[in-house]
Design a protein around this motif. Structure first.
Motif, PDB file in Angstrom:
ATOM      1  N   ILE A 186     -39.930  68.173  64.406  1.00  0.00           N
ATOM      2  CA  ILE A 186     -39.140  67.084  63.844  1.00  0.00           C
ATOM      3  C   ILE A 186     -38.631  67.469  62.465  1.00  0.00           C
ATOM      4  O   ILE A 186     -39.403  67.873  61.595  1.00  0.00           O
ATOM      5  CB  ILE A 186     -39.952  65.779  63.772  1.00  0.00           C
ATOM      6  CG1 ILE A 186     -40.279  65.274  65.187  1.00  0.00           C
ATOM      7  CG2 ILE A 186     -39.193  64.707  62.992  1.00  0.00           C
ATOM      8  CD1 ILE A 186     -41.053  63.971  65.225  1.00  0.00           C
ATOM      9  N   SER A 187     -37.322  67.332  62.280  1.00  0.00           N
ATOM     10  CA  SER A 187     -36.657  67.589  60.997  1.00  0.00           C
ATOM     11  C   SER A 187     -36.083  66.267  60.495  1.00  0.00           C
ATOM     12  O   SER A 187     -35.101  65.764  61.041  1.00  0.00           O
ATOM     13  CB  SER A 187     -35.542  68.631  61.194  1.00  0.00           C
ATOM     14  OG  SER A 187     -34.762  68.796  60.023  1.00  0.00           O
ATOM     15  N   GLU A 216     -36.583  60.891  53.503  1.00  0.00           N
ATOM     16  CA  GLU A 216     -37.614  60.483  54.452  1.00  0.00           C
ATOM     17  C   GLU A 216     -38.888  61.305  54.277  1.00  0.00           C
ATOM     18  O   GLU A 216     -38.988  62.143  53.378  1.00  0.00           O
ATOM     19  CB  GLU A 216     -37.077  60.583  55.881  1.00  0.00           C
ATOM     20  CG  GLU A 216     -35.985  59.564  56.170  1.00  0.00           C
ATOM     21  CD  GLU A 216     -35.562  59.548  57.624  1.00  0.00           C
ATOM     22  OE1 GLU A 216     -35.077  58.508  58.082  1.00  0.00           O
ATOM     23  OE2 GLU A 216     -35.720  60.587  58.318  1.00  0.00           O
ATOM     24  N   PHE A 217     -39.843  61.101  55.201  1.00  0.00           N
ATOM     25  CA  PHE A 217     -41.182  61.692  55.083  1.00  0.00           C
ATOM     26  C   PHE A 217     -41.843  61.661  56.443  1.00  0.00           C
ATOM     27  O   PHE A 217     -41.418  60.915  57.353  1.00  0.00           O
ATOM     28  CB  PHE A 217     -42.013  60.913  54.053  1.00  0.00           C
ATOM     29  CG  PHE A 217     -41.899  59.422  54.211  1.00  0.00           C
ATOM     30  CD1 PHE A 217     -42.775  58.711  55.025  1.00  0.00           C
ATOM     31  CD2 PHE A 217     -40.884  58.718  53.565  1.00  0.00           C
ATOM     32  CE1 PHE A 217     -42.648  57.336  55.180  1.00  0.00           C
ATOM     33  CE2 PHE A 217     -40.751  57.331  53.718  1.00  0.00           C
ATOM     34  CZ  PHE A 217     -41.636  56.641  54.528  1.00  0.00           C
ATOM     35  N   ALA A 218     -42.883  62.456  56.619  1.00  0.00           N
ATOM     36  CA  ALA A 218     -43.498  62.615  57.938  1.00  0.00           C
ATOM     37  C   ALA A 218     -44.023  61.308  58.508  1.00  0.00           C
ATOM     38  O   ALA A 218     -43.858  61.024  59.701  1.00  0.00           O
ATOM     39  CB  ALA A 218     -44.624  63.650  57.858  1.00  0.00           C
ATOM     40  N   ALA A 219     -44.669  60.494  57.680  1.00  0.00           N
ATOM     41  CA  ALA A 219     -45.302  59.268  58.181  1.00  0.00           C
ATOM     42  C   ALA A 219     -44.298  58.299  58.791  1.00  0.00           C
ATOM     43  O   ALA A 219     -44.664  57.466  59.627  1.00  0.00           O
ATOM     44  CB  ALA A 219     -46.074  58.580  57.047  1.00  0.00           C
ATOM     45  N   PHE A 274     -42.131  68.537  59.837  1.00  0.00           N
ATOM     46  CA  PHE A 274     -41.979  69.322  58.614  1.00  0.00           C
ATOM     47  C   PHE A 274     -41.368  68.456  57.513  1.00  0.00           C
ATOM     48  O   PHE A 274     -40.370  67.768  57.741  1.00  0.00           O
ATOM     49  CB  PHE A 274     -41.066  70.515  58.906  1.00  0.00           C
ATOM     50  CG  PHE A 274     -40.842  71.434  57.747  1.00  0.00           C
ATOM     51  CD1 PHE A 274     -41.889  72.151  57.196  1.00  0.00           C
ATOM     52  CD2 PHE A 274     -39.570  71.607  57.216  1.00  0.00           C
ATOM     53  CE1 PHE A 274     -41.682  73.013  56.127  1.00  0.00           C
ATOM     54  CE2 PHE A 274     -39.347  72.466  56.155  1.00  0.00           C
ATOM     55  CZ  PHE A 274     -40.413  73.170  55.609  1.00  0.00           C
ATOM     56  N   GLU A 275     -41.972  68.472  56.340  1.00  0.00           N
ATOM     57  CA  GLU A 275     -41.401  67.735  55.203  1.00  0.00           C
ATOM     58  C   GLU A 275     -40.566  68.698  54.361  1.00  0.00           C
ATOM     59  O   GLU A 275     -41.104  69.637  53.759  1.00  0.00           O
ATOM     60  CB  GLU A 275     -42.511  67.078  54.372  1.00  0.00           C
ATOM     61  CG  GLU A 275     -43.155  65.921  55.119  1.00  0.00           C
ATOM     62  CD  GLU A 275     -44.094  65.085  54.266  1.00  0.00           C
ATOM     63  OE1 GLU A 275     -44.113  63.849  54.440  1.00  0.00           O
ATOM     64  OE2 GLU A 275     -44.829  65.660  53.436  1.00  0.00           O
ATOM     65  N   TYR A 277     -44.940  65.204  50.710  1.00  0.00           N
ATOM     66  CA  TYR A 277     -45.950  65.964  49.959  1.00  0.00           C
ATOM     67  C   TYR A 277     -45.522  67.396  49.686  1.00  0.00           C
ATOM     68  O   TYR A 277     -46.290  68.173  49.120  1.00  0.00           O
ATOM     69  CB  TYR A 277     -47.276  65.951  50.722  1.00  0.00           C
ATOM     70  CG  TYR A 277     -48.031  64.644  50.602  1.00  0.00           C
ATOM     71  CD1 TYR A 277     -49.119  64.536  49.734  1.00  0.00           C
ATOM     72  CD2 TYR A 277     -47.667  63.527  51.333  1.00  0.00           C
ATOM     73  CE1 TYR A 277     -49.826  63.340  49.610  1.00  0.00           C
ATOM     74  CE2 TYR A 277     -48.362  62.324  51.214  1.00  0.00           C
ATOM     75  CZ  TYR A 277     -49.437  62.240  50.353  1.00  0.00           C
ATOM     76  OH  TYR A 277     -50.119  61.052  50.234  1.00  0.00           O
ATOM     77  N   SER A 278     -44.304  67.753  50.077  1.00  0.00           N
ATOM     78  CA  SER A 278     -43.829  69.108  49.817  1.00  0.00           C
ATOM     79  C   SER A 278     -43.479  69.291  48.346  1.00  0.00           C
ATOM     80  O   SER A 278     -43.323  68.324  47.593  1.00  0.00           O
ATOM     81  CB  SER A 278     -42.600  69.412  50.684  1.00  0.00           C
ATOM     82  OG  SER A 278     -42.975  69.644  52.021  1.00  0.00           O
TER      83      SER A 278
END
Length: 354
Positions: A80-81, A86-89, A108-109, A115-116
């Motif tokens: 998922i990109s 946006e963000f993973a959650a 992937f963030e 948190y990247s």
């Protein structure tokens, strides 16, 4: 393959089902990690150190839960990109559906998100020095973590908005990396409020004046208030859930573009539309566009598809007239057919006709 039926989360009990069923199940098969940025000789040196964050979900561990509706058949992995700010959650619900269908999922963030690693101190702002960094990092993630989770089965790509523009470039530069790709309202060209050639000139001028890390005019930092008038037609339960994720976690409060990000987004836009780049795409693509999109332009998506197809590529465009930009935020009546088309596409040996 026939469209795969999906048991959707009840919008009337959305938050309860997410807390009581979805998140606990995801926690049992979830792992997270950090990846060093791609080492690409064509990119400028990084101004700040730091690693890139990702979250993965193992289909085998999920299947042991015996969740109602689970396929119990391993089909491969989905990378998922995500989109801008946006963000993973935010993709927990989509992850849930992919797991039910038998796919491991790797989220992937992108740099400057979640948190990247970040390059600006203001948690609301997104800055990037070179759009090619996004592309190189996503390709590295898919080639390493994604392929590991696919375990010899198909590796598919699902991306949204900015993540779709990045994904399109990865398909052009790494034509055999993914087996299939879904570009959901991809940022082939962003909406800037003016002709994009003019926006490029203005953003470039602001960067040359030393204002590349400054917030673009008309945007704002994150605030907890939510006006549903901005999301007319979307699922209120989903929109409020997304907003709560931002409220609960400061890492998830990216909200506004810097002038440098706009400059690079427009450079990405020009690059992915070049005919010689489009000619490289070999991966079958299902491209969704929203009839009520106010964040990305539809016509450049059509031109991208036509250009890829003109040289033997395989892009199918599906237009959802009544949808907003985030199709995954729409009510079940829209989300259901959207998911069924995606899962039918990933699971089919041929490009399905819709």
């Amino acid at each position: 393959m026939e469209a795969m039926q999906v048991k959707l989360i009840d919008e009337n009990r959305y938050a309860d089902e997410m807390r009581e069923t979805v998140l606990p199940a995801l926690a049992t098969c979830r792992s997270e990690g950090w990846m060093a940025p791609a080492d690409d000789d064509g990119l400028p040196p990084l101004q700040r150190a730091g690693k890139l964050h990702y979250v993965c979900y193992d289909a085998a561990k999920f299947d042991r839960l015996g969740e109602d509706g689970a396929a119990a058949t391993f089909r491969g992995a989905v990378v998922i990109s995500h989109g801008f700010t946006e963000f993973a959650a935010k993709y927990a619900e989509m992850v849930w559906y992919f797991l039910l269908a038998g796919y491991s999922v790797c989220v992937f963030e992108h740099r400057g998100h979640g948190y990247s690693a970040r390059d600006v101190d203001n948690s609301s702002l997104v800055w990037i020095d070179d759009w090619r960094r996004y592309v190189a990092d996503l390709a590295k993630f898919a080639e390493t973590v994604g392929k590991d989770y696919a375990d010899g089965r198909p590796l598919n790509l699902y991306c949204h908005s900015m993540g779709g523009g990045i994904g399109a470039s990865v398909l052009e530069t790494h034509p055999t990396l993914f087996d299939k790709a879904v570009l959901s309202c991809p940022m082939i060209a962003p909406v800037t409020g003016m002709p994009n050639w003019l926006a490029s000139v203005l953003a470039g001028a602001m960067c040359r004046l030393g204002l590349g890390r400054h917030m673009v005019f008309g945007q704002s930092e994150f605030t907890p208030e939510l006006d549903m008038a901005d999301y007319e037609g979307a699922s209120e339960a989903r929109v409020r859930w997304f907003q709560q994720q931002r409220i609960d976690d400061p890492h998830q409060r990216t909200y506004a573009a810097t002038f440098a990000w706009v400059r690079q987004a427009l450079r990405l836009s020009r690059a992915v539309q070049r005919p010689e780049a489009c000619d490289n795409v070999e991966t079958p693509v299902l491209l969704f566009q929203a009839g009520r999109d106010v964040w990305v332009l539809n016509e450049p998506q059509n031109r991208f598809a036509q250009e890829v197809n003109s040289d033997g590529g395989n892009v199918r465009v599906v237009r959802i007239e009544n949808s907003l930009h985030e199709i995954f935020s729409m009510p079940n009546a829209v989300l259901g057919p959207y998911l069924e088309r995606i899962l039918g596409f990933f699971g089919s040996s041929e490009m399905p006709t819709f």
